[in-house]
Design a protein around this motif. Structure first.
Motif, PDB file in Angstrom:
ATOM      1  N   SER A 266       4.914   5.618  -6.596  1.00  0.00           N
ATOM      2  CA  SER A 266       5.558   6.341  -5.497  1.00  0.00           C
ATOM      3  C   SER A 266       4.653   7.408  -4.897  1.00  0.00           C
ATOM      4  O   SER A 266       4.830   7.807  -3.741  1.00  0.00           O
ATOM      5  CB  SER A 266       6.858   6.985  -5.989  1.00  0.00           C
ATOM      6  N   ASN A 267       3.674   7.893  -5.671  1.00  0.00           N
ATOM      7  CA  ASN A 267       2.752   8.895  -5.119  1.00  0.00           C
ATOM      8  C   ASN A 267       1.528   8.272  -4.465  1.00  0.00           C
ATOM      9  O   ASN A 267       0.589   8.971  -4.094  1.00  0.00           O
ATOM     10  CB  ASN A 267       2.318   9.887  -6.208  1.00  0.00           C
ATOM     11  N   GLY A 268       1.510   6.941  -4.325  1.00  0.00           N
ATOM     12  CA  GLY A 268       0.440   6.275  -3.591  1.00  0.00           C
ATOM     13  C   GLY A 268      -0.786   5.929  -4.401  1.00  0.00           C
ATOM     14  O   GLY A 268      -1.782   5.483  -3.837  1.00  0.00           O
ATOM     15  N   ASN A 269      -0.743   6.088  -5.727  1.00  0.00           N
ATOM     16  CA  ASN A 269      -1.896   5.788  -6.575  1.00  0.00           C
ATOM     17  C   ASN A 269      -1.699   4.475  -7.311  1.00  0.00           C
ATOM     18  O   ASN A 269      -0.564   4.028  -7.549  1.00  0.00           O
ATOM     19  CB  ASN A 269      -2.136   6.910  -7.578  1.00  0.00           C
ATOM     20  N   ALA A 270      -2.836   3.852  -7.687  1.00  0.00           N
ATOM     21  CA  ALA A 270      -2.779   2.597  -8.432  1.00  0.00           C
ATOM     22  C   ALA A 270      -3.981   2.517  -9.359  1.00  0.00           C
ATOM     23  O   ALA A 270      -5.030   3.121  -9.094  1.00  0.00           O
ATOM     24  CB  ALA A 270      -2.744   1.400  -7.490  1.00  0.00           C
ATOM     25  N   GLU A 271      -3.809   1.764 -10.444  1.00  0.00           N
ATOM     26  CA  GLU A 271      -4.901   1.501 -11.372  1.00  0.00           C
ATOM     27  C   GLU A 271      -4.871   0.031 -11.752  1.00  0.00           C
ATOM     28  O   GLU A 271      -3.830  -0.487 -12.153  1.00  0.00           O
ATOM     29  CB  GLU A 271      -4.786   2.380 -12.619  1.00  0.00           C
ATOM     30  N   VAL A 272      -6.012  -0.645 -11.579  1.00  0.00           N
ATOM     31  CA  VAL A 272      -6.113  -2.049 -11.972  1.00  0.00           C
ATOM     32  C   VAL A 272      -7.227  -2.183 -13.002  1.00  0.00           C
ATOM     33  O   VAL A 272      -8.089  -1.303 -13.127  1.00  0.00           O
ATOM     34  CB  VAL A 272      -6.372  -2.971 -10.763  1.00  0.00           C
TER      35      VAL A 272
END
Length: 640
Positions: A266-272
């Protein structure tokens, strides 16, 4: 009203001529006898009155005609109070990556350049600077093609830097009007500490901002611990929507090897996460697609064959803590006692540890000085029976450090310098409940080296930086339990790692970085850095068995570069653009003082043109003179 040639008014004295002609007629009248003139006396009297009126009309008409011609030649005009002052124009054109954003399908930088070229006068002289280029005292024809092909820059000046740069381009004249034009999207990072420009300048701000589109960015990558010979490459992204996953691809030397989707919170961050083989050479880049900024959609990194750090311990200790610390694939470790040491093996080492030596022979001191002066790292751990004179002889030659006296009292290590290079990336936060080690004896020391670890009372336990590290207490178990503390692992590991600056997973353009290349060069050899036809020679310093390369201004483009000697690729190094431009947050110009904000570049130049307008009236006086000439003809013809 003002006049361009007021000296012409001396010609007004010519108005005396028609006055003289009309008032002092030189014509002589002769009397002619005529029979029976009595009847004509009334007619003669009326004719004289009419003739006198005609003469006065002609006199005033000719006076006004001559005066109108003289005033026309004097060229009357009116203007604002500043129109006649000397003008200087300096333009800051923001060419940073955020100006890639599009408005109506056109990047805002391209639109700004087009508007500027259309509206600035072809005869207008100005100076223009971008984030990394400067053009002084030019006209638009001189740089039109350059501006149309202007590349984007990863650099971004703030308001203070813009003001200082503009001041250097303006003259020192106190009478000229200095107009600073700032064309930018005005991101928040443009703001400076005080946001105040020099009051001697007229600052005109023209915001050119793109249509608001979410910008997805690849921010960083890092390697996590390996599991079953598989490394975990973790990728951090930002700017996405939790309802809109973004495909991300992993390439090795241009070949697609993996693909997944980044799901945002929801805060616009991602980790792959990608699994890659450990200890395998990889020239990689990651790629995504989005509709906003393009520069941050690709991220370069590389993994080179691991170079082992060569560590030599000269020790009289029976402890094996050094053997346990420097084992594994990262280190090549050897340990010798002083009487069995072959000094020739020191030449190709990166780190030398003096561990628990009672004295340092003068011959060994000489070799250690040479080793240190040629870029080697020295770690000194004293013994309980240290010969202070031999230690101080070595220490004083390496730095301004001396052991003063031994203190035989128990002390606890209580202070960690978290900002010291050894510990900057060790702790996630500053710990306060750490199980600190103790020591039963230490040496007082006089030094100018930085303190990394300190005991209660402020006495240093470990000092050093820049390839020299000195413990003030013996690390034997009989004296200290430091070797059993968790702190010993990052301490010795980072001291050894600092001896050989291996390429990181990636570097950032514009940030100074240093890399050590394990190679021996002849006197005339140099290392070059290349990428697809782009080649440069970095600043380099040769040491025995290695060459240290320094990067600052070069390179200027992102990508994976090769470090080359005589067409032989030694290893690769990756550079990426800074990601600061990726956060599209704009400055509120209403909070700035003493600036003139305009909505568009055409509006700006219309305002500047209005301030410089001069209204000439000589044409009206020429028209008036023609009308007066016509009036004179009419008087001559119709007034009797």
């Amino acid at each position: 009203m003002q006049f361009k040639h007021p000296e012409i008014f001396w010609a007004l004295f010519l108005l005396v001529i028609p006055i003289l002609i009309h008032l002092f007629q030189l014509r002589r009248f002769t009397k002619t006898p005529f029979t029976n003139v009595a009847m004509l006396q009334k007619v003669v009297s009326e004719s004289r009155k009419s003739n006198s009126l005609k003469k006065w009309l002609l006199l005033f008409t000719r006076l006004l005609l001559l005066a109108a011609i003289i005033i026309a030649f004097a060229q009357p005009f009116s203007s604002s109070s500043t129109a006649l002052q000397e003008k200087e124009i300096v333009v800051y054109l923001d060419d940073s990556f955020s100006m890639q954003g599009k408005q109506n399908g056109i990047p805002v930088l391209e639109k700004a350049v087009q508007d500027f070229i259309k509206n600035v006068g072809s005869d207008t002289e100005f100076s223009l600077f971008t984030n990394d280029k400067t053009y002084t005292n030019i006209r638009i024809g001189d740089i039109q093609n350059t501006l149309l092909a202007l590349p984007y820059s990863y650099k971004q000046l703030n308001l203070n830097e813009i003001g200082l740069k503009a001041n250097s381009l303006f003259s020192t004249s106190k009478t000229s009007i200095k107009d600073l034009i700032v064309i930018s999207d005005f991101q928040e990072r443009l703001a400076s500490q005080n946001n105040v420009l020099d009051s001697t300048m007229n600052a005109h701000f023209v915001p050119v901002r793109p249509r608001q589109v979410p910008n997805v960015s690849i921010d960083s990558v890092f390697m996590d611990d390996s599991v079953n010979d598989q490394g975990r490459l973790k990728v951090l992204l930002s700017g996405g929507n939790e309802d809109d996953p973004v495909p991300i691809s992993l390439y090795d030397n241009g070949e697609l090897i993996a693909k997944t989707a980044a799901k945002f919170t929801s805060n616009g961050n991602a980790e792959v996460e990608f699994s890659i083989p450990v200890h395998q050479k990889l020239d990689g880049h990651l790629s995504i697609m989005d509709n906003a900024l393009a520069y941050d959609n690709r991220f370069y990194f590389n993994i080179n064959a691991r170079e082992k750090i060569k560590v030599l311990a000269i020790s009289e200790s029976e402890s094996d803590y050094l053997n346990r610390l420097f084992r594994g694939d990262e280190f090549d470790f050897n340990k010798f006692s002083p009487d069995r040491l072959d000094y020739s093996v020191l030449d190709d080492k990166n780190v030398i540890v003096l561990d628990n030596l009672n004295a340092i022979p003068s011959s060994l001191q000489t070799v250690l000085r040479s080793f240190f002066n040629t870029g080697g790292t020295v770690i000194i751990v004293p013994s309980s029976n240290t010969d202070l004179s031999s230690y101080n002889s070595l220490l004083s030659s390496l730095s301004s450090t001396r052991f003063i006296e031994k203190v035989s009292s128990e002390a606890q290590l209580t202070t960690i310098s978290f900002d010291h290079p050894l510990y900057q990336n060790v702790f996630e936060q500053q710990v306060t409940n750490f199980q600190y080690p103790t020591t039963s004896g230490y040496f007082n020391v006089r030094t100018n080296l930085a303190t990394a670890l300190a005991m209660d009372g402020g006495n240093p336990f470990l000092i050093g930086d820049n390839r020299l590290y000195v413990f003030t207490a013996p690390l034997e178990l009989a004296n200290s339990n430091f070797v059993n503390s968790p702190l010993i692992v990052p301490t010795f590991y980072n001291m050894a790692q600092s001896s050989l600056r291996l390429p990181k997973l990636f570097n950032t353009l514009g940030s100074a970085s240093t890399v050590d290349v394990v190679v021996e060069l002849d006197n005339d050899d140099i290392l070059k850095v290349t990428k697809e036809g782009y080649e440069f020679i970095p600043l380099q310093q040769s040491f025995p068995a290695r060459v240290q390369l320094s990067f600052d201004q070069n390179p200027t483009e992102d990508g994976v570069y090769s470090i080359v000697r005589d067409n032989e690729i030694l290893q690769n190094i990756s550079f990426n653009y800074p990601r600061a431009e990726s956060q599209l947050k704009y400055l509120d110009l209403g909070t700035l003082q003493n600036i003139n904000t305009l909505d568009s570049i055409p509006e700006l130049f219309e305002q500047l043109k209005a301030e410089n307008n001069i209204y000439a009236y000589w044409k009206w006086f020429v028209i008036l003179a023609l009308l007066l000439a016509l009036i004179e003809v009419l008087i001559q013809k119709f007034v009797t």
